[in-house]
Design a protein around this motif. Sequence first.
Motif, PDB file in Angstrom:
ATOM      1  N   GLU A  96       0.805  -1.232   0.000  1.00 38.08           N
ATOM      2  CA  GLU A  96       0.000   0.000   0.000  1.00 38.08           C
ATOM      3  C   GLU A  96       0.840   1.286   0.000  1.00 38.08           C
ATOM      4  OE1 GLU A  96      -3.182   0.131   2.872  1.00 38.08           O
ATOM      5  OE2 GLU A  96      -4.118   1.849   1.867  1.00 38.08           O
ATOM      6  N   ARG A  97       2.112   1.206   0.486  1.00 41.32           N
ATOM      7  CA  ARG A  97       2.978   2.398   0.484  1.00 41.32           C
ATOM      8  C   ARG A  97       4.371   1.962   0.041  1.00 41.32           C
ATOM      9  NH1 ARG A  97       7.498   3.173   1.999  1.00 41.32           N
ATOM     10  NH2 ARG A  97       7.577   3.420   4.228  1.00 41.32           N
ATOM     11  N   ILE A  98       4.503   1.762  -1.279  1.00 43.74           N
ATOM     12  CA  ILE A  98       5.785   1.253  -1.781  1.00 43.74           C
ATOM     13  C   ILE A  98       6.732   2.439  -1.982  1.00 43.74           C
ATOM     14  CG2 ILE A  98       6.913   0.116  -3.744  1.00 43.74           C
ATOM     15  CD1 ILE A  98       5.426  -1.817  -1.851  1.00 43.74           C
ATOM     16  N   GLY A 114      13.692  -7.658  -2.932  1.00 44.43           N
ATOM     17  CA  GLY A 114      14.920  -6.856  -2.863  1.00 44.43           C
ATOM     18  C   GLY A 114      15.476  -6.793  -1.452  1.00 44.43           C
ATOM     19  N   LYS A 115      14.592  -6.584  -0.478  1.00 47.72           N
ATOM     20  CA  LYS A 115      15.059  -6.488   0.920  1.00 47.72           C
ATOM     21  C   LYS A 115      15.730  -7.806   1.332  1.00 47.72           C
ATOM     22  CE  LYS A 115      13.397  -2.390   2.351  1.00 47.72           C
ATOM     23  NZ  LYS A 115      14.068  -1.339   3.116  1.00 47.72           N
ATOM     24  N   LEU A 116      15.133  -8.933   0.916  1.00 46.35           N
ATOM     25  CA  LEU A 116      15.718 -10.215   1.324  1.00 46.35           C
ATOM     26  C   LEU A 116      17.019 -10.509   0.578  1.00 46.35           C
ATOM     27  CD1 LEU A 116      12.424 -12.103   2.017  1.00 46.35           C
ATOM     28  CD2 LEU A 116      14.288 -11.781   3.646  1.00 46.35           C
ATOM     29  N   PHE A 186       7.817  -6.294   8.736  1.00 45.14           N
ATOM     30  CA  PHE A 186       6.760  -5.579   8.005  1.00 45.14           C
ATOM     31  C   PHE A 186       7.412  -4.495   7.163  1.00 45.14           C
ATOM     32  CE2 PHE A 186       4.320  -6.760  11.960  1.00 45.14           C
ATOM     33  CZ  PHE A 186       3.458  -7.651  11.346  1.00 45.14           C
ATOM     34  N   GLU A 187       7.016  -4.394   5.922  1.00 44.93           N
ATOM     35  CA  GLU A 187       7.653  -3.444   5.007  1.00 44.93           C
ATOM     36  C   GLU A 187       6.618  -2.755   4.141  1.00 44.93           C
ATOM     37  OE1 GLU A 187      11.315  -3.339   4.958  1.00 44.93           O
ATOM     38  OE2 GLU A 187      10.745  -1.424   4.044  1.00 44.93           O
ATOM     39  N   ASP A 188       6.705  -1.457   4.095  1.00 48.81           N
ATOM     40  CA  ASP A 188       5.911  -0.643   3.168  1.00 48.81           C
ATOM     41  C   ASP A 188       4.403  -0.879   3.267  1.00 48.81           C
ATOM     42  OD1 ASP A 188       8.419   0.257   2.607  1.00 48.81           O
ATOM     43  OD2 ASP A 188       8.304  -0.024   0.447  1.00 48.81           O
ATOM     44  N   PHE A 189       3.939  -1.027   4.493  1.00 48.72           N
ATOM     45  CA  PHE A 189       2.502  -0.952   4.772  1.00 48.72           C
ATOM     46  C   PHE A 189       2.151   0.531   4.909  1.00 48.72           C
ATOM     47  CE2 PHE A 189       3.279  -5.288   5.879  1.00 48.72           C
ATOM     48  CZ  PHE A 189       2.065  -5.946   5.816  1.00 48.72           C
ATOM     49  N   ASP A 210      10.466  -2.223   9.524  1.00 46.35           N
ATOM     50  CA  ASP A 210      11.670  -1.605   8.976  1.00 46.35           C
ATOM     51  C   ASP A 210      11.498  -0.100   8.777  1.00 46.35           C
ATOM     52  OD1 ASP A 210      14.204  -1.636   7.794  1.00 46.35           O
ATOM     53  OD2 ASP A 210      13.350  -1.846   5.792  1.00 46.35           O
ATOM     54  N   ASP A 211      10.325   0.305   8.314  1.00 50.66           N
ATOM     55  CA  ASP A 211      10.103   1.724   8.007  1.00 50.66           C
ATOM     56  C   ASP A 211      10.052   2.571   9.277  1.00 50.66           C
ATOM     57  OD1 ASP A 211       9.762   1.383   5.095  1.00 50.66           O
ATOM     58  OD2 ASP A 211       8.121   0.107   5.761  1.00 50.66           O
ATOM     59  N   ILE A 212       9.493   2.007  10.341  1.00 48.96           N
ATOM     60  CA  ILE A 212       9.399   2.745  11.603  1.00 48.96           C
ATOM     61  C   ILE A 212      10.696   2.574  12.398  1.00 48.96           C
ATOM     62  CG2 ILE A 212       8.124   2.974  13.789  1.00 48.96           C
ATOM     63  CD1 ILE A 212       5.682   1.698  12.339  1.00 48.96           C
TER      64      ILE A 212
END
Length: 496
Positions: A96-98, A114-116, A186-189, A210-212
């Motif tokens: 939802e928020r890439i 990519g992250k992995l 969790f990534e890019d929620f 990761d984002d937070i």
Amino acid sequence: MMNLQQHHLPLQKYMALMDLQERNERLFYKLLIDNVEELLPIVYTPTVGEACQKYGSIFRRPQGLFISLKEKGKILEVLKNWPERSIQVIVVTDGERILGLGDLGCQGMGIPVGKLALYTALGGVRPSACLPVTIDVGTNNEQLLKDEFYIGLRQKRATGQEYDDLLNEFMCAVKQNFGEKVLIQFEDFANHNAFSLLAKYGTTHLVFNDDIQGTAAVVLAGVVAALKILGGILVDHTFLFLGAGEAGTGIAELIALEMSKQAKAPVEETRKKIWLVDSKGLIVSSRKDTLQHFKKPWAHEHEPVKDLLNAVKAIKPTILIGSSGVGRTFTKEVIEAVSSFNERPVIMALSNPTSQSECTAEEAYTWSKGKAIFASGSPFGPVRYNGKDFVPGQANNAYIFPGFGLGLVISGTIRVHDEMLLAAAEGLAGQVTEENIEKGLIYPPFQNIRKISAHIAAKVAAKAYDLGLASRLPRPDNLVKYAESCMYSPLYRNYR
Ligand SMILES: NC(=O)C1=CN([C@@H]2O[C@H](COP(=O)(O)OP(=O)(O)OC[C@H]3O[C@@H](n4cnc5c(N)ncnc54)[C@H](OP(=O)(O)O)[C@@H]3O)[C@@H](O)[C@H]2O)C=CC1
Ligand SMILES: CC(=O)C(=O)O
Ligand SMILES: [Mg+2]
């Protein structure tokens, strides 16, 4: 590398690299590790952003595991289909928020993949222990819904109970199938789900946003390193953020926590050194009723200020951080203003990909007349200004999550704790050398990232042992050496 370099467009290089990952995984990692500075911008930001936008039309072979609303009630069965059994790290998105590109639906799969890839190349987690997951609950991106090549469900996003139930089924199935020590990143929620998922599962699962949290640790590390140039301690500085979402408030909270530990002051006090601007202006107490919960701690007493430029003039930050997802928002006026009352303003343009960066490196150095200590989420090359070369740093959570995850995995940690994020930041800041600082660099080069990751992993694991959250016993004597010994290397074995 010669084959790759023959492609002129970054997206073509991306496709060639993904083909290589499929065809010869070991060679893919060998290449990525040996040429990390050249290839990181391809497998990661900025090119991965373009790849996600065009995912449907460049699609060749599926990577990762897609779990859609249609699998409701069968997620455990779906997970059992994954061929590898010993999974250590899952990166999951709902697309939802890439990056700063918005809702890309299940085309966001490029991000967990990519992250992995970085978990393995930068952090040494075995490729077979990594599982990329995209949860497909639809998309609100009208363009994708009309796109004949869109690979996901053609429906508006499920929300509320339906969304919560699917995510809950996924979280329970992961634990049942892979055990409780698997790390779920969790990534890019979007932020309306990200904070609540982290709060809900933080007490029952090994989860990390990761984002937070990863972004918070990387920025704290950069700021701590910058203090060697700026002087003073954290509480001597004033922070202003453009963007008060996951990245902005996550960073703000970790910095306030570190300040409170250093100054032995309550976090409610140290938060007052930090100000945030969102799409409606400076966050101030008169707006409290209308603010989302994660903004409320930052609603300080101040008269309303409607935009960033006026906020810079009113707050006079020493450190300016962009986490808005909106490009070119650090205008000439903003950078001139912050440079007018700082000898060396720290300017971080964190938003990704490059198109969304709050300013370019060239703009930061030119408009500040060479005063800025600059770092950005997506990479910029060196800039020559006034006969002098300036090298920007890359303030990206890619410095943190591979080593952070490795530290959790090798110590058998069962829960993530804020103290581990502080430890990771300390580990990274400790890897910034005098030579880096002399060049104005507040992050070490990615060239040494595996060594850096081992140090971060050791700090995180040590903290986990200290907190009694590590289950791998006995505790190794030398955690850096132990972390290095656990890292995957793409070597060919000698067969007898
Ligand atoms: N470098 C790195 O390692 C990382 C970078 N990022 C980047 O940070 C960006 C933001 O991510 P995230 O925090 O998750 O996103 P969120 O959606 O959670 O937050 C975005 C914030 O920016 C604000 N905003 C949007 N437009 C404007 C504007 N024109 N002026 C002022 N404020 C604005 C929003 O305001 P409002 O709340 O009013 O809507 C919101 O507070 C993305 O580009 C992402 O790529 C993220 C993680 C790591
Ligand atoms: C880097 C990262 O996680 C982001 O931009 O979302
Ligand atoms: Mg992200």
